[in-house]
Design a protein around this motif. Structure first.
Motif, mmCIF file in Angstrom:
data_model
loop_
_atom_site.group_PDB
_atom_site.id
_atom_site.type_symbol
_atom_site.label_atom_id
_atom_site.label_comp_id
_atom_site.label_asym_id
_atom_site.label_seq_id
_atom_site.Cartn_x
_atom_site.Cartn_y
_atom_site.Cartn_z
ATOM 1 N N LEU A 187 10.057 74.827 107.956
ATOM 2 C CA LEU A 187 9.195 74.785 106.918
ATOM 3 C C LEU A 187 10.065 75.143 105.161
ATOM 4 N N GLY A 188 10.845 75.544 105.041
ATOM 5 C CA GLY A 188 11.636 75.108 103.249
ATOM 6 C C GLY A 188 11.125 73.279 102.867
ATOM 7 N N LEU A 189 12.409 73.092 104.073
ATOM 8 C CA LEU A 189 11.881 71.011 103.650
ATOM 9 C C LEU A 189 10.246 71.281 103.031
ATOM 10 N N ILE A 190 9.479 71.667 104.018
ATOM 11 C CA ILE A 190 7.831 71.273 104.494
ATOM 12 C C ILE A 190 8.173 71.070 102.976
ATOM 13 N N GLY A 191 7.955 72.851 102.517
ATOM 14 C CA GLY A 191 7.845 72.896 101.167
ATOM 15 C C GLY A 191 7.933 72.768 99.526
ATOM 16 N N THR A 192 9.197 72.091 99.937
ATOM 17 C CA THR A 192 9.754 71.026 99.066
ATOM 18 C C THR A 192 9.315 69.827 98.881
ATOM 19 N N ALA A 193 8.886 69.605 100.376
ATOM 20 C CA ALA A 193 7.939 67.658 100.324
ATOM 21 C C ALA A 193 7.124 68.546 99.578
ATOM 22 N N PHE A 194 6.024 69.481 99.667
ATOM 23 C CA PHE A 194 5.080 69.831 98.784
ATOM 24 C C PHE A 194 5.018 69.838 97.109
ATOM 25 N N MET A 195 6.326 70.686 96.685
ATOM 26 C CA MET A 195 6.514 70.889 95.286
ATOM 27 C C MET A 195 7.337 69.846 95.079
ATOM 28 N N ALA A 196 7.602 68.781 95.901
ATOM 29 C CA ALA A 196 8.087 67.247 95.005
ATOM 30 C C ALA A 196 6.702 66.037 94.749
ATOM 31 N N GLY A 197 5.429 66.402 95.635
ATOM 32 C CA GLY A 197 4.286 65.822 95.555
ATOM 33 C C GLY A 197 4.053 66.569 94.321
ATOM 34 N N SER A 198 3.201 67.796 93.542
ATOM 35 C CA SER A 198 3.332 68.840 92.724
ATOM 36 C C SER A 198 3.937 67.909 91.384
ATOM 37 N N VAL A 199 5.317 68.005 91.637
ATOM 38 C CA VAL A 199 6.191 67.766 90.436
ATOM 39 C C VAL A 199 5.329 66.435 90.194
ATOM 40 N N PHE A 200 5.595 65.253 91.197
ATOM 41 C CA PHE A 200 4.656 63.816 90.768
ATOM 42 C C PHE A 200 3.293 63.121 89.942
ATOM 43 N N ALA A 201 2.675 64.813 90.801
ATOM 44 C CA ALA A 201 1.307 64.661 90.548
ATOM 45 C C ALA A 201 1.139 65.066 88.872
ATOM 46 N N TYR A 202 2.129 66.000 88.753
ATOM 47 C CA TYR A 202 1.851 66.976 87.080
ATOM 48 C C TYR A 202 2.447 65.931 85.792
ATOM 49 N N ILE A 203 3.503 65.101 86.720
ATOM 50 C CA ILE A 203 4.270 63.628 85.883
ATOM 51 C C ILE A 203 3.214 62.561 85.860
ATOM 52 N N ALA A 204 2.385 62.131 86.370
ATOM 53 C CA ALA A 204 1.347 61.334 86.564
ATOM 54 C C ALA A 204 0.438 61.350 85.774
ATOM 55 N N GLY A 205 -0.192 63.199 85.484
ATOM 56 C CA GLY A 205 -1.682 63.487 84.276
ATOM 57 C C GLY A 205 -2.208 64.415 85.896
ATOM 58 N N LEU A 206 -2.162 64.351 86.630
ATOM 59 C CA LEU A 206 -3.303 65.542 87.571
ATOM 60 C C LEU A 206 -3.078 66.691 87.651
ATOM 61 N N LEU A 207 -3.744 67.478 86.725
ATOM 62 C CA LEU A 207 -2.867 68.684 87.133
ATOM 63 C C LEU A 207 -3.679 69.616 87.849
ATOM 64 N N VAL A 208 -4.671 68.845 88.578
ATOM 65 C CA VAL A 208 -5.717 69.584 89.859
ATOM 66 C C VAL A 208 -4.707 69.747 90.543
ATOM 67 N N PRO A 209 -4.515 68.329 90.870
ATOM 68 C CA PRO A 209 -3.988 68.426 92.680
ATOM 69 C C PRO A 209 -2.563 69.021 92.444
ATOM 70 N N SER A 210 -1.498 68.513 91.415
ATOM 71 C CA SER A 210 -0.466 68.801 91.042
ATOM 72 C C SER A 210 -0.266 70.894 91.394
ATOM 73 N N ILE A 211 -1.187 71.610 90.995
ATOM 74 C CA ILE A 211 -1.589 72.921 90.583
ATOM 75 C C ILE A 211 -1.655 72.594 92.445
ATOM 76 N N ILE A 212 -2.380 72.255 93.317
ATOM 77 C CA ILE A 212 -2.921 72.320 94.809
ATOM 78 C C ILE A 212 -1.582 72.129 95.746
ATOM 79 N N LEU A 213 -1.200 70.979 95.500
ATOM 80 C CA LEU A 213 0.489 70.873 95.872
ATOM 81 C C LEU A 213 0.958 71.731 95.943
ATOM 82 N N ALA A 214 1.752 72.635 94.664
ATOM 83 C CA ALA A 214 1.947 73.568 94.728
ATOM 84 C C ALA A 214 1.785 75.324 95.360
#
Length: 173
Positions: free
Chosen positions: A99-126
């Motif tokens: 579960l922690g690893l899955i949470g980390t994967a979502f958080m990584a997706g959130s960070v990559f979405a934020y870096i790409a300038g996609l704020l809403v998907p970043s929040i949804i993934l966070a």
């Protein structure tokens, strides 16, 4: 005079055992009922929670073959107790890590979405990312408690078998 000294001589046999520190007292008490005397206890360099114990007993002990059979039975019971104690944490820890690893994967997706300038998907993934970091603790506690409730009666049964085996051995010594 030389004959008197030879009569006092006792030949010993030696045994070394490595066990978890949590089972040290059980091991020492149980082996004493088999005629063994603790010589020394040492901690191996690895620091893995195990200790090494050396025992000795008279080579000419009565009922040696029956004591050897009971000792094998005792060793098997102690090994099973150790295995059951270890398994209390295994499933709970594994589930929490996943579960922690899955949470980390979502958080990584959130960070990559934020870096790409996609704020809403970043929040949804966070959101599942943070949940994946918080929930494992509670899941671990719940699964471990269920496992403890399931295994404790089995462990107590094994302890009763150990005590019964020790009583048999003590009667032979």
């Amino acid at each position: 005079m030389m004959e008197e000294r030879n009569k006092d001589f006792i030949g010993y046999e030696y045994k070394e055992a490595t066990v978890n520190r949590s089972l040290e007292a059980l091991f020492v008490d149980s082996y004493a009922s088999m005629g063994w005397q603790l010589v020394e206890t040492t901690m191996p360099m690895q620091g893995n929670g195990k200790i090494s114990m050396r025992f000795k007993r008279d080579r000419k002990i009565r009922n040696k073959s029956e004591l050897t059979r009971l000792q094998r039975q005792l060793d098997g019971l102690i090994t099973e107790i150790d295995r059951l104690e270890f398994s209390k944490n295994t499933k709970a820890a594994g589930t929490a890590y996943v579960l922690g690893l899955i949470g980390t994967a979502f958080m990584a997706g959130s960070v990559f979405a934020y870096i790409a300038g996609l704020l809403v998907p970043s929040i949804i993934l966070a959101i599942p990312g943070f949940l994946g970091w918080i929930i494992p603790y509670w899941v671990y506690r719940k699964i471990r408690q269920e496992k403890v409730n399931e295994l404790n009666p089995l462990i107590e049964q094994r302890y009763d078998e150990v005590y019964s085996t020790c009583e048999q051995a003590s009667a032979l010594v």
